[in-house]
Design a protein around this motif. Structure first.
Motif, PDB file in Angstrom:
ATOM      1  N   ARG A 144       0.738  -1.247  -0.017  1.00 29.98           N
ATOM      2  CA  ARG A 144      -0.079  -0.101   0.015  1.00 29.98           C
ATOM      3  C   ARG A 144       0.774   1.350  -0.108  1.00 29.98           C
ATOM      4  O   ARG A 144       1.795   1.431   0.648  1.00 29.98           O
ATOM      5  N   ALA A 145       0.458   1.965  -0.912  1.00 31.37           N
ATOM      6  CA  ALA A 145       1.271   3.388  -1.087  1.00 31.37           C
ATOM      7  C   ALA A 145       0.375   4.745  -1.279  1.00 31.37           C
ATOM      8  O   ALA A 145       0.818   5.688  -1.608  1.00 31.37           O
ATOM      9  N   GLY A 146      -0.974   4.292  -1.475  1.00 29.31           N
ATOM     10  CA  GLY A 146      -1.804   5.482  -1.527  1.00 29.31           C
ATOM     11  C   GLY A 146      -1.765   6.718  -0.762  1.00 29.31           C
ATOM     12  O   GLY A 146      -1.670   7.765  -1.323  1.00 29.31           O
ATOM     13  N   PHE A 147      -1.309   6.335   0.568  1.00 31.18           N
ATOM     14  CA  PHE A 147      -0.980   7.751   1.388  1.00 31.18           C
ATOM     15  C   PHE A 147      -0.132   8.547   0.696  1.00 31.18           C
ATOM     16  O   PHE A 147      -0.104   9.953   0.732  1.00 31.18           O
ATOM     17  N   ALA A 152       2.076  13.364  -2.040  1.00 29.04           N
ATOM     18  CA  ALA A 152       2.780  13.832  -3.058  1.00 29.04           C
ATOM     19  C   ALA A 152       2.161  14.671  -4.013  1.00 29.04           C
ATOM     20  O   ALA A 152       2.754  16.008  -4.399  1.00 29.04           O
ATOM     21  N   GLU A 153       0.891  14.260  -4.209  1.00 30.84           N
ATOM     22  CA  GLU A 153      -0.105  15.022  -5.396  1.00 30.84           C
ATOM     23  C   GLU A 153      -0.251  16.457  -4.680  1.00 30.84           C
ATOM     24  O   GLU A 153      -0.357  17.351  -5.402  1.00 30.84           O
ATOM     25  N   TYR A 154      -0.672  16.408  -3.370  1.00 31.35           N
ATOM     26  CA  TYR A 154      -1.094  17.846  -2.775  1.00 31.35           C
ATOM     27  C   TYR A 154      -0.221  18.476  -2.036  1.00 31.35           C
ATOM     28  O   TYR A 154      -0.233  19.220  -1.334  1.00 31.35           O
ATOM     29  N   ILE A 224       7.564  15.528   7.589  1.00 31.68           N
ATOM     30  CA  ILE A 224       8.155  15.163   6.328  1.00 31.68           C
ATOM     31  C   ILE A 224       7.757  15.791   5.214  1.00 31.68           C
ATOM     32  O   ILE A 224       6.458  15.326   4.845  1.00 31.68           O
ATOM     33  N   ASP A 225       8.643  16.344   4.520  1.00 33.10           N
ATOM     34  CA  ASP A 225       8.316  17.104   3.361  1.00 33.10           C
ATOM     35  C   ASP A 225       8.005  16.132   2.081  1.00 33.10           C
ATOM     36  O   ASP A 225       8.862  15.330   1.792  1.00 33.10           O
ATOM     37  N   THR A 226       7.033  16.292   1.599  1.00 29.99           N
ATOM     38  CA  THR A 226       6.643  15.439   0.333  1.00 29.99           C
ATOM     39  C   THR A 226       6.579  16.221  -1.087  1.00 29.99           C
ATOM     40  O   THR A 226       6.241  15.748  -2.122  1.00 29.99           O
ATOM     41  N   THR A 227       7.139  17.519  -1.051  1.00 32.63           N
ATOM     42  CA  THR A 227       7.243  18.202  -2.272  1.00 32.63           C
ATOM     43  C   THR A 227       8.263  17.501  -3.120  1.00 32.63           C
ATOM     44  O   THR A 227       9.541  17.245  -2.903  1.00 32.63           O
ATOM     45  N   ARG A 228       7.883  17.164  -4.472  1.00 40.16           N
ATOM     46  CA  ARG A 228       8.634  16.232  -5.340  1.00 40.16           C
ATOM     47  C   ARG A 228       9.850  17.068  -5.959  1.00 40.16           C
ATOM     48  O   ARG A 228       9.586  18.283  -6.657  1.00 40.16           O
ATOM     49  N   ILE A 241       8.655   8.448  -0.335  1.00 39.45           N
ATOM     50  CA  ILE A 241       8.073   9.037   0.662  1.00 39.45           C
ATOM     51  C   ILE A 241       7.517   7.907   1.449  1.00 39.45           C
ATOM     52  O   ILE A 241       7.482   7.808   2.878  1.00 39.45           O
ATOM     53  N   ARG A 242       7.162   6.857   0.920  1.00 38.31           N
ATOM     54  CA  ARG A 242       6.506   5.823   1.758  1.00 38.31           C
ATOM     55  C   ARG A 242       7.660   5.098   2.536  1.00 38.31           C
ATOM     56  O   ARG A 242       7.449   4.586   3.721  1.00 38.31           O
ATOM     57  N   ALA A 243       8.805   4.830   1.902  1.00 38.55           N
ATOM     58  CA  ALA A 243      10.052   4.253   2.609  1.00 38.55           C
ATOM     59  C   ALA A 243      10.387   5.128   4.054  1.00 38.55           C
ATOM     60  O   ALA A 243      10.567   4.526   5.077  1.00 38.55           O
TER      61      ALA A 243
END
Length: 299
Positions: A144-147, A152-154, A224-228, A241-243
């Motif tokens: 599972r990696a939906g979160f 990342a999308e938002y 945790i920063d998720t900006t790609r 991000i998942r890891a």
């Protein structure tokens, strides 16, 4: 339309009741004394995704996380629920809605992120609740990696919330590969179509199902920063991000178990509430103070 209005009125009434109960818990909490640190890591604007671990008694971590965030920031967290809960009707469905629960569909989570609301998700879902004795305090996320994809999308910051104590309320007696788990798993598959929800044998105080009193230990991580980055492919970034989220959560779970092991009040029976003191932070936590501010333990 009238039925919808009536349902909303019932949900609103239940929500008031839940908030009133939470306010009463403010007076009980100093006696029960959960160990909670990292609340200062929560972004004040409320724009964050909390990723937590489920325990065998899921209500412990859900209640603790929702309450502590509400208490610290004064805002309600919306909890994403397993799709199975979307099938509930009547009072159970209304109670979950009053508590801020919403079925964890990507579109629903996206709407919450568009509105900059704080969200809680447990990637392990129901599978992580149905742990065997050899799976305690492990993350059972599968693939599972939906979160991570939504975060990342938002560009939504992730705060992990590790909770220890819920897996100790009952003593799990059966292992994942044991005979009981295989039989129970088969029964679950026939009844629900799911192969991962074997019901484990357990006991509480003595041979009964009376819960064993346990102190809860929780830690909220630094965001945790998720900006790609521009030079990283989208799916590679989701995996990163998942890891990172999983690694942070696992590290905090290990440190909290270390703290718990050295706490003489971990079995927090009511008669010990008056004498109980907070345990010191673990040596590992002290050595990583750059990422965890362990001095702000809530009393």
């Amino acid at each position: 339309m009238k039925s919808l209005n009536d349902r909303q009125a019932r949900v609103d009434l239940l929500e008031k009741g839940i908030l009133a109960a939470a306010r009463k818990w403010d007076h009980i909490r100093p006696a029960y004394k959960p160990y909670v640190d990292g609340l200062e890591n929560l972004p004040a604007d409320g724009r964050f995704l909390i990723v937590g671990n489920h325990t065998a008694v899921a209500s412990t971590e859900i209640g603790l996380i929702l309450y502590e965030v509400q208490r610290h920031l004064g805002i309600r967290v919306r909890a994403l629920m397993d799709r199975q809960f979307g099938k509930l009707k009547g009072f159970p469905a209304e109670f979950l809605a009053a508590g801020g629960g919403i079925v964890g569909e990507p579109c629903a989570a996206g709407e919450l992120m568009s509105a900059n609301e704080p969200i809680l998700v447990f990637p392990g879902g129901g599978r992580e609740i149905a742990k065997a004795r050899d799976e305690l305090y492990t993350l059972l996320w599968g693939d599972r990696a939906g979160f991570a994809r939504l975060a990342a999308e938002y560009d939504y910051p992730i705060v992990t919330a590790a909770v220890v104590g819920g897996d100790d309320v009952y003593k799990i007696l059966t292992s994942r590969d044991g005979v009981w788990s295989r039989v129970s798993g088969r029964a679950s598959e026939l009844l629900s179509g799911r192969t991962d929800m074997a019901i484990q044998l357990m006991r509480g105080i003595g041979p009964t199902l009376v819960p064993r009193p346990q102190r809860l230990y929780a830690r909220f991580s630094a965001p945790i920063d998720t900006t790609r980055p521009a030079d990283v492919a989208a799916e590679d970034w989701v995996a990163t991000i998942r890891a990172k989220t999983k690694s942070t959560l696992e590290s905090d779970l290990a440190e909290l178990q270390e703290i718990r092991a050295g706490d003489p009040f971990r079995n927090l029976a009511p008669w010990s509430w008056g004498a109980a003191v907070m345990p010191p932070a673990s040596a590992a936590a002290q050595s990583t103070s750059a990422t965890h501010t362990e001095g702000d333990v809530v009393q």
